[in-house]
Design a protein around this motif. Structure first.
Motif, PDB file in Angstrom:
ATOM      1  N   TYR A  20      21.095  35.119  47.198  1.00 47.30           N
ATOM      2  CA  TYR A  20      21.483  35.347  48.596  1.00 47.30           C
ATOM      3  C   TYR A  20      21.880  34.043  49.273  1.00 47.30           C
ATOM      4  CZ  TYR A  20      21.010  36.506  53.571  1.00 47.30           C
ATOM      5  OH  TYR A  20      21.225  36.659  54.922  1.00 47.30           O
ATOM      6  N   PHE A  21      21.084  33.015  49.114  1.00 45.02           N
ATOM      7  CA  PHE A  21      21.396  31.761  49.802  1.00 45.02           C
ATOM      8  C   PHE A  21      22.516  30.980  49.116  1.00 45.02           C
ATOM      9  CE2 PHE A  21      17.287  32.570  51.828  1.00 45.02           C
ATOM     10  CZ  PHE A  21      17.629  32.317  53.144  1.00 45.02           C
ATOM     11  N   ILE A  22      22.699  31.198  47.829  1.00 46.00           N
ATOM     12  CA  ILE A  22      23.882  30.612  47.176  1.00 46.00           C
ATOM     13  C   ILE A  22      25.154  31.258  47.717  1.00 46.00           C
ATOM     14  CG2 ILE A  22      25.139  30.456  44.993  1.00 46.00           C
ATOM     15  CD1 ILE A  22      22.477  30.069  43.585  1.00 46.00           C
ATOM     16  N   LEU A  23      25.133  32.591  47.832  1.00 45.55           N
ATOM     17  CA  LEU A  23      26.306  33.308  48.333  1.00 45.55           C
ATOM     18  C   LEU A  23      26.564  33.005  49.805  1.00 45.55           C
ATOM     19  CD1 LEU A  23      25.889  36.800  46.612  1.00 45.55           C
ATOM     20  CD2 LEU A  23      27.546  35.006  46.063  1.00 45.55           C
ATOM     21  N   ASN A  24      25.517  32.701  50.562  1.00 44.83           N
ATOM     22  CA  ASN A  24      25.701  32.344  51.970  1.00 44.83           C
ATOM     23  C   ASN A  24      26.605  31.121  52.135  1.00 44.83           C
ATOM     24  OD1 ASN A  24      24.458  34.283  53.550  1.00 44.83           O
ATOM     25  ND2 ASN A  24      22.438  33.339  53.407  1.00 44.83           N
ATOM     26  N   LYS A  25      26.575  30.228  51.159  1.00 45.78           N
ATOM     27  CA  LYS A  25      27.410  29.032  51.216  1.00 45.78           C
ATOM     28  C   LYS A  25      28.857  29.316  50.794  1.00 45.78           C
ATOM     29  CE  LYS A  25      23.564  25.858  50.329  1.00 45.78           C
ATOM     30  NZ  LYS A  25      23.049  24.772  49.443  1.00 45.78           N
ATOM     31  N   ILE A  26      29.051  30.466  50.154  1.00 44.17           N
ATOM     32  CA  ILE A  26      30.387  30.813  49.659  1.00 44.17           C
ATOM     33  C   ILE A  26      31.076  31.785  50.605  1.00 44.17           C
ATOM     34  CG2 ILE A  26      31.663  31.829  47.735  1.00 44.17           C
ATOM     35  CD1 ILE A  26      29.315  30.981  45.918  1.00 44.17           C
ATOM     36  N   ASN A  27      30.416  32.901  50.849  1.00 42.57           N
ATOM     37  CA  ASN A  27      31.006  33.954  51.678  1.00 42.57           C
ATOM     38  C   ASN A  27      29.883  34.840  52.217  1.00 42.57           C
ATOM     39  OD1 ASN A  27      32.145  36.780  52.149  1.00 42.57           O
ATOM     40  ND2 ASN A  27      34.025  35.588  51.929  1.00 42.57           N
ATOM     41  N   PHE A  28      29.790  34.913  53.559  1.00 42.54           N
ATOM     42  CA  PHE A  28      28.680  35.649  54.154  1.00 42.54           C
ATOM     43  C   PHE A  28      28.766  37.147  53.864  1.00 42.54           C
ATOM     44  CE2 PHE A  28      26.539  37.374  58.127  1.00 42.54           C
ATOM     45  CZ  PHE A  28      25.270  37.220  57.607  1.00 42.54           C
ATOM     46  N   THR A  29      29.964  37.680  53.794  1.00 41.07           N
ATOM     47  CA  THR A  29      30.116  39.100  53.478  1.00 41.07           C
ATOM     48  C   THR A  29      29.570  39.404  52.083  1.00 41.07           C
ATOM     49  OG1 THR A  29      32.079  39.282  54.888  1.00 41.07           O
ATOM     50  CG2 THR A  29      31.762  40.996  53.230  1.00 41.07           C
ATOM     51  N   LEU A  30      29.850  38.492  51.131  1.00 39.88           N
ATOM     52  CA  LEU A  30      29.315  38.667  49.783  1.00 39.88           C
ATOM     53  C   LEU A  30      27.786  38.636  49.773  1.00 39.88           C
ATOM     54  CD1 LEU A  30      31.659  36.551  47.465  1.00 39.88           C
ATOM     55  CD2 LEU A  30      31.397  39.050  47.529  1.00 39.88           C
ATOM     56  N   SER A  31      27.212  37.740  50.566  1.00 41.99           N
ATOM     57  CA  SER A  31      25.751  37.638  50.584  1.00 41.99           C
ATOM     58  C   SER A  31      25.121  38.904  51.162  1.00 41.99           C
ATOM     59  CB  SER A  31      25.308  36.413  51.381  1.00 41.99           C
ATOM     60  OG  SER A  31      25.626  36.545  52.743  1.00 41.99           O
ATOM     61  N   LYS A  32      25.747  39.476  52.198  1.00 43.21           N
ATOM     62  CA  LYS A  32      25.225  40.736  52.753  1.00 43.21           C
ATOM     63  C   LYS A  32      25.397  41.877  51.763  1.00 43.21           C
ATOM     64  CE  LYS A  32      27.562  40.755  56.618  1.00 43.21           C
ATOM     65  NZ  LYS A  32      28.042  41.243  57.930  1.00 43.21           N
ATOM     66  N   ALA A  33      26.532  41.897  51.062  1.00 46.86           N
ATOM     67  CA  ALA A  33      26.756  42.927  50.045  1.00 46.86           C
ATOM     68  C   ALA A  33      25.723  42.807  48.931  1.00 46.86           C
ATOM     69  CB  ALA A  33      28.172  42.815  49.488  1.00 46.86           C
ATOM     70  N   TRP A  34      25.402  41.579  48.561  1.00 50.00           N
ATOM     71  CA  TRP A  34      24.386  41.351  47.527  1.00 50.00           C
ATOM     72  C   TRP A  34      23.024  41.876  47.986  1.00 50.00           C
ATOM     73  CZ3 TRP A  34      22.687  40.421  42.846  1.00 50.00           C
ATOM     74  CH2 TRP A  34      21.423  39.873  42.648  1.00 50.00           C
ATOM     75  N   LEU A  35      22.679  41.596  49.248  1.00 50.04           N
ATOM     76  CA  LEU A  35      21.394  42.039  49.763  1.00 50.04           C
ATOM     77  C   LEU A  35      21.328  43.562  49.862  1.00 50.04           C
ATOM     78  CD1 LEU A  35      18.847  40.570  50.580  1.00 50.04           C
ATOM     79  CD2 LEU A  35      19.661  40.518  52.947  1.00 50.04           C
ATOM     80  N   LEU A  36      22.436  44.189  50.236  1.00 54.49           N
ATOM     81  CA  LEU A  36      22.478  45.653  50.281  1.00 54.49           C
ATOM     82  C   LEU A  36      22.350  46.232  48.884  1.00 54.49           C
ATOM     83  CD1 LEU A  36      22.921  48.375  51.641  1.00 54.49           C
ATOM     84  CD2 LEU A  36      25.393  47.955  51.558  1.00 54.49           C
ATOM     85  N   ALA A  37      23.092  45.669  47.914  1.00 52.06           N
ATOM     86  CA  ALA A  37      23.011  46.160  46.530  1.00 52.06           C
ATOM     87  C   ALA A  37      21.611  45.975  45.978  1.00 52.06           C
ATOM     88  CB  ALA A  37      24.038  45.430  45.667  1.00 52.06           C
ATOM     89  N   ALA A  38      20.991  44.821  46.262  1.00 50.59           N
ATOM     90  CA  ALA A  38      19.635  44.569  45.786  1.00 50.59           C
ATOM     91  C   ALA A  38      18.648  45.553  46.404  1.00 50.59           C
ATOM     92  CB  ALA A  38      19.227  43.136  46.118  1.00 50.59           C
TER      93      ALA A  38
END
Length: 480
Positions: A20-38
């Motif tokens: 989640y925090f790695i993706l936050n540095k790349i793209n916030f939408t991706l990090s939220k999608a990751w958290l939803l999928a998880a």
């Protein structure tokens, strides 16, 4: 997946956190999608068959909520809101109450309608009570700008998905959208691990011990005597508190790792001085929901004493049946409704009593009401209550000795029955002292000073708790 498992603590939670925090540095939408999928993976781990129902409900509610947000005020908008609420209530009612209703119809009218033996979908009671407020707030134009990703994350965020706290969209969505919360916060990590550790210990170190004695008592076919009945009732009273508050602590702690502050769900409820005070402290997010979306729309206390008392009774009847499809839950809700009406009348009349007496009466009422909440049947509840007032005798059954010793993991040294009971008395006294006199976990979290002492304290609790994870047990509110 459950919090008190190796899979969650050592695999799922660390993996979700790091990615989640790695993706936050790349793209916030991706990090939220990751958290939803998880979160959806977390939900489906227990039983994948429930996942399509959750997704279906998510999609339907999002469509209705989005439509409500765009409509002009009028009959059509009210009709759509009503349809949305009925959809959620109907879904919950079908899975949770259909068999109960049909069984009672068959018993009352000597009919033979088929009972479907439906399996209650995990967390349906909790996520239903999150979606209804979302629809109401959408009707009032308070949810505009949410996309499906934001909405899905609000409903299914894994720390609070299964058993609360029940969150409103405005509790968490602004936090997810806050740019500062996309960065690792070491203070939140320390506080999150601290309260997570306390919650885990509450569950596996305290609640599960009381569970063995409570289960023993409520599964007994014969009469329970005075001592055994009190041990049974008090064991469940403390089991439920440490189990459910432990889950809420773990949920709050896990969410803090992601910089999300969930609402407090417990505030030392067994310190309450009256029943109204108890409900300000117990399952606080449920109390808030019932007050805001049922009690106030009914008129609250603005409609005169008589109607106010009726409104209180209705709210607690709904609370009882929400907890479970059974007459024991209904009786429990009616008992709390009656106590709340009496308390309101007492306050209006200006009566007062000494604080110690007020606490004693409140605690004993709550303890007695939990008997109906836990008992598998009304007859079983009556059996325990009869024992508590001495109608079934006063001797301690010999079979109780082995139950006590095995649950405490003590070697068998031919303890006498009296010596065995001493272990029970000590454990109940410890549970009583912690729940009535000690600072609660939220107070400890707010006063936390990250240092060697607090680190050792939480390390000891976590190490002990981890060694108990071989004996996996569900949280009580998974059943509701």
């Amino acid at each position: 997946m459950i919090f008190n498992s190796f899979e969650f603590i050592f695999l799922f939670l660390p993996t979700v956190f790091v990615v989640y925090f790695i993706l936050n540095k790349i793209n916030f939408t991706l990090s939220k999608a990751w958290l939803l999928a998880a979160s959806l993976f977390f939900y489906g781990w227990w039983n994948p068959i429930y996942l399509p129902l959750l997704l279906f409900s998510l999609i339907v509610n999002f469509i209705i909520g989005t439509t409500l947000g765009k409509m002009e005020a009028g009959r059509k908008k009210k009709a759509l809101l009503t349809a949305g609420i009925l959809f959620n209530v109907g879904l919950l009612g079908y899975f949770k109450y259909y068999d109960f209703f049909i069984s009672n119809v068959n018993a009352a009218f000597n009919t033979d309608f088929n009972v479907l033996n439906l399996i209650l979908p995990l967390a349906i009671s909790f996520y239903t009570f999150q979606k209804i407020p979302y629809l109401v707030d959408s009707y009032h134009g308070e949810t505009r700008g949410y996309n499906f990703l934001n909405y899905g994350l609000f409903v299914s965020f894994f720390p609070q998905l299964i058993a609360g706290p029940i969150v409103q969209h405005n509790d968490v969505m602004a936090q997810f959208l806050n740019k500062e919360n996309r960065k690792i916060n070491y203070r939140n990590i320390a506080a999150g691990l601290f309260i997570f550790g306390i919650g885990l210990f509450k569950k596996v170190g305290i609640a599960d011990t009381f569970a063995e004695w409570a289960n023993k008592g409520y599964s007994t076919n014969g009469e329970l005597n005075f001592i055994d009945s009190w041990v049974t009732a008090l064991s469940y009273t403390f089991q439920l508190y440490f189990d459910f508050s432990g889950y809420s602590d773990m949920a709050i702690g896990a969410a803090l790792l992601f910089n999300i502050v969930l609402p407090i769900n417990f505030n030392s409820p067994y310190k309450a001085l009256n029943i109204q005070d108890f409900w300000r402290r117990w399952h606080m997010t449920l109390s808030s929901f019932l007050t805001r979306y049922i009690y106030i729309p009914l008129g609250g206390n603005r409609v005169g004493p008589g109607r106010t008392y009726i409104n209180i009774a209705i709210v607690f009847f709904i609370s009882g049946i929400w907890h479970g499809a059974g007459w024991t839950f209904i009786i429990w809700g009616v008992m709390h409704g009656a106590a709340s009406v009496i308390n309101r009348y007492w306050s209006r009349a200006g009566f007062k009593m000494p604080k110690l007496l007020a606490w004693f009466i409140t605690f004993q009422f709550v303890n007695a009401a939990w008997v109906f909440f836990r008992a598998p049947s009304v007859d079983a509840a009556v059996n325990v209550l009869k024992g508590m007032v001495g109608l079934n005798g006063f001797s301690l059954p010999s079979g109780f000795q082995n139950t006590v010793l095995s649950s405490l993991n003590l070697p068998y040294y031919n303890f006498t029955i009296a010596e065995s009971f001493q272990w029970v008395a000590i454990a109940l006294l410890i549970g009583f002292i912690i729940s009535v006199f000690a600072k609660n976990s939220i107070q400890l979290r707010d006063q936390l000073k990250p240092n060697i002492i607090s680190a050792l304290y939480i390390a000891i609790l976590l190490i002990y708790s981890v060694f108990q994870l071989q004996q996996v047990s569900e949280f009580l509110y998974f059943n509701f």
